[in-house]
Structure formats: C-alpha cells, structure tokens
Design an enzyme around this catalytic site. Structure first.
Site, PDB file in Angstrom:
ATOM      1  N   GLU A  64       6.983  37.186 -23.099  1.00  0.00           N
ATOM      2  CA  GLU A  64       7.069  37.491 -21.669  1.00  0.00           C
ATOM      3  C   GLU A  64       5.699  37.463 -21.003  1.00  0.00           C
ATOM      4  O   GLU A  64       4.831  38.297 -21.295  1.00  0.00           O
ATOM      5  CB  GLU A  64       7.726  38.856 -21.448  1.00  0.00           C
ATOM      6  CG  GLU A  64       8.069  39.128 -19.996  1.00  0.00           C
ATOM      7  CD  GLU A  64       9.248  40.058 -19.835  1.00  0.00           C
ATOM      8  OE1 GLU A  64       9.614  40.343 -18.682  1.00  0.00           O
ATOM      9  OE2 GLU A  64       9.818  40.498 -20.847  1.00  0.00           O
TER      10      GLU A  64
ATOM     11  N   LYS B  83      19.330  51.280 -14.408  1.00  0.00           N
ATOM     12  CA  LYS B  83      18.886  50.738 -15.694  1.00  0.00           C
ATOM     13  C   LYS B  83      17.743  51.572 -16.228  1.00  0.00           C
ATOM     14  O   LYS B  83      16.895  52.055 -15.469  1.00  0.00           O
ATOM     15  CB  LYS B  83      18.432  49.277 -15.535  1.00  0.00           C
ATOM     16  CG  LYS B  83      17.824  48.674 -16.799  1.00  0.00           C
ATOM     17  CD  LYS B  83      17.238  47.299 -16.544  1.00  0.00           C
ATOM     18  CE  LYS B  83      16.524  46.770 -17.777  1.00  0.00           C
ATOM     19  NZ  LYS B  83      15.896  45.453 -17.560  1.00  0.00           N
TER      20      LYS B  83
END
Length: 431
Positions: free
Chosen positions: A235, A190
C-alpha cells in the site's frame, strides 16, 4: 561520523549538521540488497525497493527522533533546516538521488516509538537503466570512495519460534465480535483491529536476509527497512513526484488458495462482495477527502481493481492528483494518516475503539514509512506486512497484521485473514 538530534515536541527544531552530498552515476550494480555490508545493526540498514528498483542505504550521516502529536511537523522543520545547510552535487537528478532520508512514523501520537528520519552515509539507487551512488559526509571532509561489491549471502534465521502477542487468537476474535456489535449499534461504520505475534531466533536476525526473501517473494510490494522496522507493504500511502500525487488504497481482502482457477473465482467474488466494497469505499473516500485541499485536480476511479499478491488478493484503487500547494511528501503523508484503511471511520470513534480493544501499542506498524528528497518529493507507504526488530535483543521481532471490521465481519474469517497477512514475515523468518 554521524549527527543525532532528538526532538520531544516541546522546543524548537533540533540542531542540524552541514552535510556534503555527492551523487555519481555507476554501472548497474545488480542486486542492490547484495551490496549492503554484513554485521550492521538493523537500525543502520535502509531499503525502499520494488521489482529490484529503488534505493538502499547504510550507515548514518544525520538523524532526528521526534515524539508526540507534533512528530511530523518537528521532523519537517529539521529536514528543511538540514537541506538549507547542506551542499549537494548531484549528476543524476532522478527520484532517489541527491540528498535523501529514510523515515518512519509511529501510528499513534501517544506511542513512545515516535518518528525517525535518517540520512544514511551511503545510498545506492537504480531506476530503469540508470544507477547511482550517493555519499553523505560532514562538510569540509573529503568525499569518501565507496567500493561496491556483492557480499556473501546472509545466513538464514535459525531456530525461530513464534508466540502469542498482546492477545491470544481467541481473545482477538472476541475483540472483533465486540467491534461488530458496536458497528451494528450505529456507533461507527468501520474499525481496523490489529494483532501481533512475537518471534525469536537462536541468533541475531539479519535484516538483509529478511529483505531479500520479501523482495523476491513479493515483487509487487515495496520492501522497506527503516530503523529496525522491516516489511513488504502493498500500500502506497502517497507518492509525490514533480507535482503529481498518487496514492494506492487497499481495503477488502481474500486469501489465495494456490489453485489458479479457484483464485480467479475468488477474485470475482471479492469484486462483487458488498461487505468488501463498503469497506473499500470508506478507505478511498478518506484518502480523496484529505488529498483534496492539496490538489488542483483529483481523479478517483469509479470502481476498484483486484490486486493479486502471492498470499492474498485486495480490492485496490489508485487515486491521483495535481499538487496545488508547497506541501512535501512527508506533509502529505501526515495529512493522510491514519486513513480509514488502517483506522476506520469516523476516525475519532474508530481510534477510541482501537484503544479499547487492541490492548497493545502498534509502534510504527500501520504508520507512514518511506523516503524524502531535498526537494520534498518522495514515497511513503503504510508499514504493513511488517515486523519491528527489538533494539534490546536483535534475536527478537514483533510481527503485526490488521483487518478492517465492518457490519458483515465474521471473527473467525477475520482471524484467518490476519493469518494470511502474517505469511510474508513468517515465511521470511523461515530457514
């Protein structure tokens, strides 16, 4: 009066002032952002708010600036010395009262943006039914009285125009395609690629106005402002409160349509999406692995939930642990940064690909941003959904958004996702 220190990472801790800190309870002051005085530069306005609760500050009693790979450690040493030198009279003793500092850290150790920790001259806070005001002054000076009053509403930005940042949309989609090919070749699992936009108004941007729009429109996020970095992050990188560590991990995103029935269907699709679940698993694993050495125990839910925001929906997991060390919230933020949610995995391969493909300095975008208490507790989010107001020209701001790229990523879909993530700041800049 303020004291500013600068640390380059080549010497010892910077000199620190001796501060007199006084916190007193006050009646509920209403909208905390409405108390911030007008005509302050962006660098002198501080915020950490969610659903109207949190802390705001203004002015500067002390500050340290650091740079390089040791920016976290140097900042921590300066803070430890400042706490030791200070005198604190705190009647409230709640998270955010007493001696606190607001901070932000550059994403990369090579960024000239470095790191900053600032103790405001005045901090006003609220948690539930308790509210307080804190003043910070040089030792030996009388404690000033602070007249808290609602200020006139800040003016809306006028004539804001937007332009491409480091890459055009087409160029950025090409970078995404390259990243997918590298992932498919087995070089990494990723990579998170970010893009930027520029925006410019006809007059200096009012940080208070941006914060009010963000906190009103996105109440489930933390509306922050530190040293000209303004945003609304969903977040929570790490919260430390009385020995309990929590971290909210977001990875895997889908844009909302505005149709409730359609959005529920999309949320169900997101929860079953193998591409998004794989991306999310990488991010959760990276956070849990890095927190583990600091915890006696750690809890990681087996599956994520879908977090609904006005513009997008995310796969989300709340990781919790019990602190086993003497680490502060800032030290925990250093241990977690950068997580796979903003970098990728393996970390070194992802970092190398980011450097190759992004063609920009992220500055403090995607770095830790938040606050730190004298006892080490605090809250540090990831500086997402944000923009950096130019210190040279307060009419200009640079906006950022990033997307997690995995084997199943489609460049056009990732561009659309990044556009959705730019919506909060673009809307805050609208008149």
């Amino acid at each position: 009066m303020s004291t500013t220190s600068s640390v380059t990472g080549t010497g010892g801790p910077a000199p620190v002032p001796s501060l007199r800190v006084v916190t007193r309870r006050i009646a509920d002051p209403g909208d905390l952002l409405g108390l911030v005085p007008a005509n302050l530069p962006a660098t002198a306005i501080f915020s950490w708010l969610r659903r109207g609760d949190g802390i705001v500050g203004w002015g500067q009693a002390a500050r340290v600036d650091t740079i390089g790979a040791d920016r976290f450690a140097e900042t921590s040493r300066w803070w430890t010395a400042l706490v030791a030198e200070g005198s604190v009279d705190d009647d409230v003793r709640r998270p955010g009262s007493g001696l606190v500092a607001f901070g932000s850290m550059a994403y990369s150790s090579s960024s000239p943006a470095g790191g900053t920790l600032v103790v405001p001259s005045v901090v006003v806070g609220r948690r539930g039914d308790e509210a307080w005001v804190t003043t910070c002054t040089p030792a030996g000076q009388p404690t000033p009285s602070v007249h808290l009053e609602a200020r006139p509403a800040p003016a809306s930005p006028q004539g804001v125009s937007f332009g491409d940042g480091s890459q055009t949309p087409t160029q950025w989609m090409g970078a995404v395609a390259t990243a997918v090919s590298r992932i498919n070749a087995g070089e990494l699992d990723k990579c998170v690629l970010a893009r930027d936009l520029t925006a410019r108004g006809l007059a200096p941007l009012d940080t208070r106005r941006l914060l009010q729009r963000l906190s009103t429109s996105y109440p489930n996020t933390w509306a922050f402002s530190v040293d000209g970095l303004v945003g609304a992050t969903p977040e929570m990188l790490v919260r430390l409160e009385r020995g309990l560590i929590t971290s909210r991990v977001l990875a895997g995103t889908i844009r909302r349509t505005g149709d409730d029935e359609r959005d529920l269907s999309l949320a169900a699709h997101l929860a079953r999406s193998s591409k998004d679940l794989v991306e999310h698993e990488f991010a959760v694993r990276s956070v849990a692995d890095r927190l583990a050495p600091h915890c006696d125990s750690i809890n990681v839910p087996e599956s994520p939930f879908v977090l609904h925001l006005p513009n997008v929906m995310h796969l989300a997991t709340d990781v919790a642990g019990v602190l086993s060390s003497r680490s502060t919230s800032l030290a925990l933020a250093e241990a977690l940064h950068p997580s796979a949610a903003v970098c990728g995995t393996p970390r070194d391969a992802a970092e190398a690909l980011i450097t190759e493909l992004e063609h920009m300095d992220r500055g403090r975008y995607a770095g830790p941003v938040g606050w730190l208490s004298a006892g080490g507790d605090g809250e540090w989010g990831i500086a997402l959904r944000s923009g950096a107001i130019s210190p040279e020209d307060p009419r200009e701001i640079r906006l950022f958004a990033g997307c997690g790229i995995v084997a199943g990523s489609d460049p056009a879909a990732e561009l659309a996702e990044s556009d959705a993530k730019l919506v909060p700041m673009r809307d805050a800049l609208s008149s």
